[in-house]
Write an enzyme that holds these catalytic residues in place. Structure first.
Site, PDB file in Angstrom:
ATOM      1  N   ASP A 181     -20.798  14.649  12.249  1.00  0.00           N
ATOM      2  CA  ASP A 181     -21.268  14.241  10.909  1.00  0.00           C
ATOM      3  C   ASP A 181     -22.507  15.053  10.527  1.00  0.00           C
ATOM      4  O   ASP A 181     -23.063  15.784  11.340  1.00  0.00           O
ATOM      5  CB  ASP A 181     -21.550  12.726  10.864  1.00  0.00           C
ATOM      6  CG  ASP A 181     -22.681  12.324  11.790  1.00  0.00           C
ATOM      7  OD1 ASP A 181     -22.771  12.879  12.909  1.00  0.00           O
ATOM      8  OD2 ASP A 181     -23.503  11.461  11.420  1.00  0.00           O
ATOM      9  N   HIS A 505     -13.742  16.423  16.743  1.00  0.00           N
ATOM     10  CA  HIS A 505     -14.118  15.679  15.529  1.00  0.00           C
ATOM     11  C   HIS A 505     -15.437  16.268  15.048  1.00  0.00           C
ATOM     12  O   HIS A 505     -16.518  15.832  15.438  1.00  0.00           O
ATOM     13  CB  HIS A 505     -14.264  14.189  15.863  1.00  0.00           C
ATOM     14  CG  HIS A 505     -14.586  13.339  14.668  1.00  0.00           C
ATOM     15  ND1 HIS A 505     -13.614  12.800  13.849  1.00  0.00           N
ATOM     16  CD2 HIS A 505     -15.768  12.941  14.136  1.00  0.00           C
ATOM     17  CE1 HIS A 505     -14.178  12.113  12.875  1.00  0.00           C
ATOM     18  NE2 HIS A 505     -15.487  12.173  13.026  1.00  0.00           N
ATOM     19  N   ASP A 548      -7.425  15.619  22.503  1.00  0.00           N
ATOM     20  CA  ASP A 548      -7.937  16.772  21.749  1.00  0.00           C
ATOM     21  C   ASP A 548      -7.371  16.715  20.331  1.00  0.00           C
ATOM     22  O   ASP A 548      -6.565  17.563  19.932  1.00  0.00           O
ATOM     23  CB  ASP A 548      -7.554  18.079  22.451  1.00  0.00           C
ATOM     24  CG  ASP A 548      -8.117  19.291  21.705  1.00  0.00           C
ATOM     25  OD1 ASP A 548      -9.097  19.115  20.943  1.00  0.00           O
ATOM     26  OD2 ASP A 548      -7.576  20.403  21.876  1.00  0.00           O
ATOM     27  N   GLU A 557     -15.665  13.987  19.749  1.00  0.00           N
ATOM     28  CA  GLU A 557     -16.692  14.470  18.828  1.00  0.00           C
ATOM     29  C   GLU A 557     -17.625  15.390  19.627  1.00  0.00           C
ATOM     30  O   GLU A 557     -17.503  15.500  20.854  1.00  0.00           O
ATOM     31  CB  GLU A 557     -17.478  13.290  18.211  1.00  0.00           C
ATOM     32  CG  GLU A 557     -18.373  13.729  17.056  1.00  0.00           C
ATOM     33  CD  GLU A 557     -18.884  12.574  16.173  1.00  0.00           C
ATOM     34  OE1 GLU A 557     -18.450  11.428  16.356  1.00  0.00           O
ATOM     35  OE2 GLU A 557     -19.731  12.861  15.304  1.00  0.00           O
TER      36      GLU A 557
HETATM   37  O1  9MR Z   1     -17.235  10.961  11.435  1.00  0.00           O
HETATM   38  C1  9MR Z   1     -17.930   9.835  11.954  1.00  0.00           C
HETATM   39  C2  9MR Z   1     -18.497  10.157  13.323  1.00  0.00           C
HETATM   40  O2  9MR Z   1     -19.467  11.170  13.208  1.00  0.00           O
HETATM   41  C3  9MR Z   1     -19.057   8.916  13.976  1.00  0.00           C
HETATM   42  O3  9MR Z   1     -19.394   9.171  15.332  1.00  0.00           O
HETATM   43  C4  9MR Z   1     -18.042   7.790  13.944  1.00  0.00           C
HETATM   44  C5  9MR Z   1     -18.595   6.496  14.513  1.00  0.00           C
HETATM   45  O4  9MR Z   1     -19.697   6.056  13.818  1.00  0.00           O
HETATM   46  O5  9MR Z   1     -17.615   7.554  12.622  1.00  0.00           O
HETATM   47  C6  9MR Z   1     -16.988   8.677  12.035  1.00  0.00           C
HETATM   48  O6  9MR Z   1     -16.612   8.351  10.736  1.00  0.00           O
HETATM   49  C7  9MR Z   1     -15.472   7.542  10.602  1.00  0.00           C
HETATM   50  C8  9MR Z   1     -15.881   6.134  10.187  1.00  0.00           C
HETATM   51  O7  9MR Z   1     -16.632   5.505  11.172  1.00  0.00           O
HETATM   52  C9  9MR Z   1     -14.664   5.308   9.853  1.00  0.00           C
HETATM   53  N1  9MR Z   1     -13.863   5.973   8.849  1.00  0.00           N
HETATM   54  C10 9MR Z   1     -13.391   7.301   9.242  1.00  0.00           C
HETATM   55  C11 9MR Z   1     -14.596   8.187   9.513  1.00  0.00           C
HETATM   56  C12 9MR Z   1     -14.152   9.586   9.885  1.00  0.00           C
HETATM   57  O8  9MR Z   1     -13.254   9.586  10.944  1.00  0.00           O
HETATM   58  O1  9MR Z   2     -23.460   8.639  21.065  1.00  0.00           O
HETATM   59  C1  9MR Z   2     -23.366   7.397  20.407  1.00  0.00           C
HETATM   60  C2  9MR Z   2     -22.674   6.414  21.322  1.00  0.00           C
HETATM   61  O2  9MR Z   2     -23.479   6.161  22.453  1.00  0.00           O
HETATM   62  C3  9MR Z   2     -22.411   5.128  20.561  1.00  0.00           C
HETATM   63  O3  9MR Z   2     -21.650   4.273  21.405  1.00  0.00           O
HETATM   64  C4  9MR Z   2     -21.651   5.440  19.285  1.00  0.00           C
HETATM   65  C5  9MR Z   2     -21.323   4.221  18.456  1.00  0.00           C
HETATM   66  O4  9MR Z   2     -22.465   3.641  17.979  1.00  0.00           O
HETATM   67  O5  9MR Z   2     -22.395   6.343  18.490  1.00  0.00           O
HETATM   68  C6  9MR Z   2     -22.611   7.574  19.104  1.00  0.00           C
HETATM   69  O6  9MR Z   2     -23.381   8.366  18.257  1.00  0.00           O
HETATM   70  C7  9MR Z   2     -22.771   8.872  17.079  1.00  0.00           C
HETATM   71  C8  9MR Z   2     -23.717   8.562  15.947  1.00  0.00           C
HETATM   72  O7  9MR Z   2     -23.785   7.174  15.745  1.00  0.00           O
HETATM   73  C9  9MR Z   2     -23.318   9.246  14.640  1.00  0.00           C
HETATM   74  N1  9MR Z   2     -23.140  10.660  14.846  1.00  0.00           N
HETATM   75  C10 9MR Z   2     -22.170  10.951  15.881  1.00  0.00           C
HETATM   76  C11 9MR Z   2     -22.625  10.374  17.199  1.00  0.00           C
HETATM   77  C12 9MR Z   2     -21.686  10.781  18.326  1.00  0.00           C
HETATM   78  O8  9MR Z   2     -20.433  10.191  18.232  1.00  0.00           O
END
Ligand code: 9MR
Ligand code: 9MR
Length: 581
Positions: A181, A505, A548, A557
């Site tokens: 993100d 991701h 993957d 991600e």
């Molecule tokens: O793209 C988002 C990612 O960076 C975060 O780690 C993840 C969890 O917070 O959320 C992803 O965004 C998703 C969202 O939570 C739910 N709708 C779909 C989004 C894209 O896959």
């Molecule tokens: O790395 C984070 C992981 O420990 C948490 O369980 C998860 C859900 O809260 O979020 C991860 O961090 C994400 C962040 O919230 C948004 N950007 C992407 C990060 C990696 O997935």
């Protein structure tokens, strides 16, 4: 007669499938080894060997060996055997073959083999830069337009102060995108910066000749620090000058779509201040003040600005010792609602340990540790975004020669560290992949690759103190894990290996129209939580729960706090192995 061609077709299809599946049943670090490295491959299945190494030049057998005794995975029940070819030291390019089973990916034996890995992993941060275009000269086919100028970021209703009312615009440019993100989170920047700055403090000489080919490469400051400065400049803008507190994050209310940075133009906010963010900021600023003091003539005033910012943030924290970021509570009170990553750490005892240690190391004043419970009666906790006390321990160990902390602080921390790393290296000969990573199923949490890398760092500190080779070798084993010696068969660093991660991701990699993902990014790795609910996971075994696919934010991600320990591990292994060559 007529049926024959069809039968042949199906037969060859079958053979092809069987073959291509079996190829991955011989698993190893897909980049390669130093001549003096321990060299292990893992053979999955009931096959008993023997195995051979073939030279890619002429397909000749250059080494023959027997497989080790049967091991059973505690996660999947699968059988593995180890092919140990450590005694084979001849430089060249090879593959391993178990004649009745199949072959490994290719690998190389040579000096400096992991330097390109370390360089690419640092360059991964360059590709994450906000507020700047990436020209082809540095970014090659991944060149892109500038995104997120962040020069008009709005004060969210949760973050107002007298001089900064709601929707007041501040400039908060630069920094790295957190992950797949585009938001910028102080808490996660904290551990990331701490890890990279520590790498520099631990091995400064190595970075004199470390060129990541970034725009600042010719500026007489090590590239590692140039990259760090890009995020440091952003972090400095996240402090409210009126009181020293630090905004928890800079974010859109909702995650952007899967578009390039320049197409993601929705308003961005800084949200409420928190103690976790402010203490992480203290730590980063104190460490930066120390590191950049040595570059005073090239970066006049930077070290002092960092020191001043650290002190102001420390003072704010003293007044707000436990202000937790609770996004749900915030959303009940304020608009717009914010639903991006929370990094909502509910326990800041460890942030106090880290910040106190960094302030102590910066100033030499022991009172920064007064009133901080250093938890010396507790076991080591592996660093993670919400658990940073060990970063403080590492700093005390590093500074102890100079500062001579009273009592037996450094000895006590050494004991805690060694007790943890002794645990990591125990019973490796029973592990299915012969790695410290994965001994416990708990290692496979969201971002498990960073667990492997951070265990590696702990082992490298233990090695530095004791010079016991098993610590270095276990650190290298975790690096082998990340580059392919694992139950998924993938190399988790984009751009490296014969079985590469191709669909992380990661918005830029998804949207840029280039087949290969941005290189040098570490995929999160197996996570049986499967919170993304993707349907493409192979199964729920802890060590195989990886897909993957770009749907998989819970296993595939990428994130800056995972890349940083990858840089550390690869760089230090390279530094140490190049010395012993
Ligand atoms: O793209 C988002 C990612 O960076 C975060 O780690 C993840 C969890 O917070 O959320 C992803 O965004 C998703 C969202 O939570 C739910 N709708 C779909 C989004 C894209 O896959
Ligand atoms: O790395 C984070 C992981 O420990 C948490 O369980 C998860 C859900 O809260 O979020 C991860 O961090 C994400 C962040 O919230 C948004 N950007 C992407 C990060 C990696 O997935």
């Amino acid at each position: 007669m007529k049926l024959l061609p069809l039968t042949t077709f199906f037969l060859s299809l079958l053979c092809h499938q069987v073959f291509s599946q079996k190829v991955t049943d011989v698993r190893l670090n897909q980049v390669g080894f130093y001549p003096g490295s321990p060299k292990l491959a893992v053979v999955v299945g009931e096959e008993k060997g023997p195995f051979v190494i073939k030279d890619l030049k002429n397909n000749k057998v250059v080494y023959k060996g027997e497989l080790g005794a049967k091991r059973t995975s505690q996660h999947s029940g699968k059988t593995t055997r180890i092919a140990d070819f450590s005694e084979f030291t001849k430089t060249g390019k090879y593959k391993i073959e178990v004649p009745s089973l199949g072959q490994s990916g290719t690998f190389e034996i040579k000096g400096n083999i992991l330097k390109p890995v370390a360089i690419a992993a640092l360059k991964g941060f360059y590709y994450q830069r906000a507020s700047t275009a990436l020209p082809e000269k540095y970014a090659g086919k991944w060149a892109r337009e500038a995104g997120h100028a962040d020069n008009k970021v709005l004060i969210h209703a949760s973050a107002v102060s007298e001089a900064r009312p709601e929707n007041h615009a501040i400039s908060s440019t630069k920094g790295w995108y957190d992950a797949g993100d585009y938001n910028k989170y102080i808490v996660n920047s904290g551990i990331t910066m701490g890890t990279l700055l520590s790498l520099y403090e631990d091995y400064p000489a190595y970075f004199e000749t470390f060129n990541a080919d970034i725009p600042e490469s010719n500026d007489a400051i090590p590239d590692l620090l140039d990259e760090v400065i890009w995020n440091l400049r952003w972090m400095l803008t996240m402090q409210d000058p009126s009181d020293g507190g630090v905004y928890h994050k800079l974010t859109n209310p909702q995650f952007d779509g899967m578009v390039m940075p320049d197409k993601a133009t929705k308003p961005r906010y800084v949200v409420q201040k928190s103690t976790a963010a402010t203490l992480d900021f203290v730590s980063v600023m104190a460490q930066s003040a120390r590191v950049f003091k040595a570059f005073e003539n090239k970066l006049p005033g930077l070290a002092d600005s960092c020191a001043t910012a650290a002190v102001k943030a420390w003072q704010w924290s003293k007044k707000n010792p436990e202000l937790i970021y609770d996004q749900d509570a915030m959303n009940k009170e304020f608009e717009p609602k914010i639903v991006t990553g929370t990094y909502g750490d509910k326990n800041v005892a460890d942030e106090w340990i880290w910040a106190g240690s960094e302030m102590y190391a910066l100033t030499g004043k022991k009172d920064y540790l007064d009133g901080v419970d250093l938890q010396l009666d507790k076991p080591l906790a592996l660093p993670g975004w919400n658990q940073v006390k060990t970063l403080g321990y590492y700093t005390i160990l590093r500074a102890s020669g100079k500062l001579k902390p009273e009592g037996n602080l450094a000895e006590k921390i050494t004991e805690i560290l060694l007790s943890y790393t002794n645990g990591l290296v125990t019973d490796l000969e029973k592990q299915p992949y012969h790695t410290a990573m994965g001994k416990s199923a708990r290692d496979y949490a969201w971002g498990s690759s960073s667990v492997a890398a951070n265990q590696g760092i702990a082992l490298l500190y233990a090695y530095r103190i004791t010079k016991r080779p098993e610590f270095l070798h276990a650190a290298m084993g975790n690096l082998d894990y990340l580059l392919g010696r694992n139950a998924t068969g993938y190399s988790f660093l984009t751009g490296f290996g014969t079985k590469q991660v191709m669909h992380p991701h990661h918005r830029i990699s998804i949207a840029d129209g280039v087949a290969e993902p941005i290189p040098g990014l570490l995929s999160g790795g197996p996570n049986p939580g499967q919170q993304d609910k993707c349907t493409t996971y192979p199964n729920k075994f802890a060590d195989e729960s990886f897909t993957d696919h770009d749907c998989s934010y819970a296993s595939n991600e990428i994130a800056i706090n995972w890349n940083a320990p990858m840089v550390y591990l690869a760089a230090v292994v390279d530094a140490l192995m190049s010395e012993t060559k």
